[in-house]
Design an enzyme around this catalytic site. Structure first.
Site, short mmCIF file in Angstrom:
data_model
loop_
_atom_site.label_atom_id
_atom_site.label_comp_id
_atom_site.label_asym_id
_atom_site.label_seq_id
_atom_site.Cartn_x
_atom_site.Cartn_y
_atom_site.Cartn_z
N SER A 145 0.71 -1.16 0.08
CA SER A 145 0.19 -0.03 -0.03
C SER A 145 0.99 1.37 0.14
O SER A 145 1.64 1.61 -1.01
CB SER A 145 -0.90 -0.07 1.23
OG SER A 145 -1.90 0.87 1.17
N GLU A 197 -9.90 -4.60 -5.46
CA GLU A 197 -9.46 -3.28 -4.87
C GLU A 197 -9.58 -2.15 -5.92
O GLU A 197 -9.34 -2.35 -6.86
CB GLU A 197 -7.99 -3.66 -4.26
CG GLU A 197 -6.98 -3.78 -5.23
CD GLU A 197 -5.69 -3.94 -4.34
OE1 GLU A 197 -5.28 -3.05 -3.55
OE2 GLU A 197 -4.99 -5.29 -4.05
N HIS A 217 -7.57 -5.48 -0.88
CA HIS A 217 -6.49 -4.91 -0.78
C HIS A 217 -5.57 -5.56 0.56
O HIS A 217 -5.89 -5.79 1.63
CB HIS A 217 -6.90 -3.48 -0.06
CG HIS A 217 -5.70 -2.50 0.06
ND1 HIS A 217 -4.82 -2.14 -0.92
CD2 HIS A 217 -5.11 -1.85 1.09
CE1 HIS A 217 -3.83 -1.22 -0.94
NE2 HIS A 217 -4.01 -0.98 0.51
#
Length: 347
Positions: A189, A284, A314
């Site tokens: 991320s 996602e 995610h």
């Protein structure tokens, strides 16, 4: 089981294309599909209950809300991403310096090659503790110790504090005697954005690039423009609303311009780019960020492998209790890392 889509354009979704390819299953596991359906119903109600999201997600949460919600998020991550038995952890807390922890998976001993892990957070939550389970599993499967960085978060700290800490952590490892060729940078991320920032810094200052890079659901565009476009095009992520994500990250970004070179990070052909593996879930809203990084690396002459995992959300790699794909993806990442050191010995 590895699902690989090489050379995908950032505006194309490999899922649903070439469905007869032998590496490409048509669906994710039943367990993950059931979970994602439940999350799609529960997450909006839970977020609204904590005051983090209005009906249309346009109302920005306040810094006070983030501070109140952070312990809940962190404890939930720890609970659902357990640390395997046999994991050894030693903390690093240098005065006025680098913070983090060394993670040794089961049976892993200190050695000459390491993983440098940059955890995800939206730049406002999580820590090495929340990601210890994932880092330990990656350490065990690769046989490599991992240093997991504890960087500064917003809203207490503003851009580019996290990126500065990632650069300082890499330099600290070099000062300890590791060569760039002995380091694999991994992250998820927001950690993916920090990894790109690190590559750009190394290039600008003549510092050697890491041996390889592994990115889980990486963030390319902190303004969430790519995610907003994907969501506005009809995609619905069961976990993340793009407007909410943009509002949360803005508390870290402050009033920085969208074209700031450390926000929209240039990847150019004159850069020495590490061989990279990128994994993302097809569900996602940030999947196009993964595609964008892959496209930019390959367009600049780098070697990148993109894996889009069907029916996954995610950073699904963190949660082996939820879906069998989590363990399979981490094994695939570990195999990728191992092969980088098999190709030629680390210096």
């Amino acid at each position: 089981m590895v699902f690989t889509a090489r050379g995908a354009e950032p505006d194309r979704d490999p899922i649903g294309e070439d469905a007869d390819m032998p590496w490409h299953p048509s669906r994710g596991s039943r367990r993950s599909r059931t979970l994602n359906t439940s999350l799609g119903l529960a997450i909006p109600a839970l977020s609204s209950g904590f005051g983090l999201r209005s009906v249309d997600a346009r109302t920005a949460p306040s810094p006070a809300m983030i501070r109140a919600y952070r312990p809940i998020v962190n404890q939930s991550m720890i609970r659902f991403s357990p640390v395997p038995r046999g994991t050894s952890v030693s903390r690093v807390r240098e005065r006025h310096g680098v913070r983090g922890e060394w993670v040794h998976g089961r049976g892993v001993t200190p050695g000459g090659t390491i993983i440098y892990y940059l955890h995800g957070s939206g730049f406002v939550v999580c820590s090495p503790r929340t990601h210890r389970g994932l880092v330990s599993r990656l350490s065990t499967l690769t046989g490599l110790p991992a240093f997991s960085l504890d960087y500064r978060l917003g809203p207490e700290h503003r851009f580019p504090a996290a990126g500065d800490d990632a650069i300082a952590g890499y330099q600290w490892l070099l000062d300890k005697g590791y060569s760039p060729n002995q380091i694999v940078v991994a992250g998820d991320s927001a950690g993916g954005h920090m990894a790109l920032d690190l590559l750009a810094h190394n290039h600008a200052h003549g510092i050697g690039q890491p041996r390889a890079m592994v990115l889980f659901s990486p963030l390319s565009d902190p303004t969430f423009g790519l995610s907003m476009a994907r969501q506005n095009g009809g995609h619905r992520d069961p976990m993340i609303d793009a407007r909410l994500g943009a509002n949360v990250i803005r508390m870290y970004l402050g009033d920085v311009a969208d074209d700031h070179p450390r926000l929209t990070i240039p990847v150019t052909p004159d850069m020495a780019l590490p061989t990279t593996l990128i994994q993302a879930g097809s569900l996602e809203v940030m999947a196009d960020d993964a595609r964008d990084i892959h496209h930019r690396l390959t367009a600049a002459g780098g070697r990148s492998e993109l894996q889009i995992w069907p029916d996954q959300t995610h950073v699904f790699q963190m949660f082996p209790l939820f879906a069998p794909e989590s363990a399979r993806a981490v094994r695939a990442a570990a195999t990728f890392v191992t092969r980088q050191f098999e190709s030629s010995p680390a210096r």
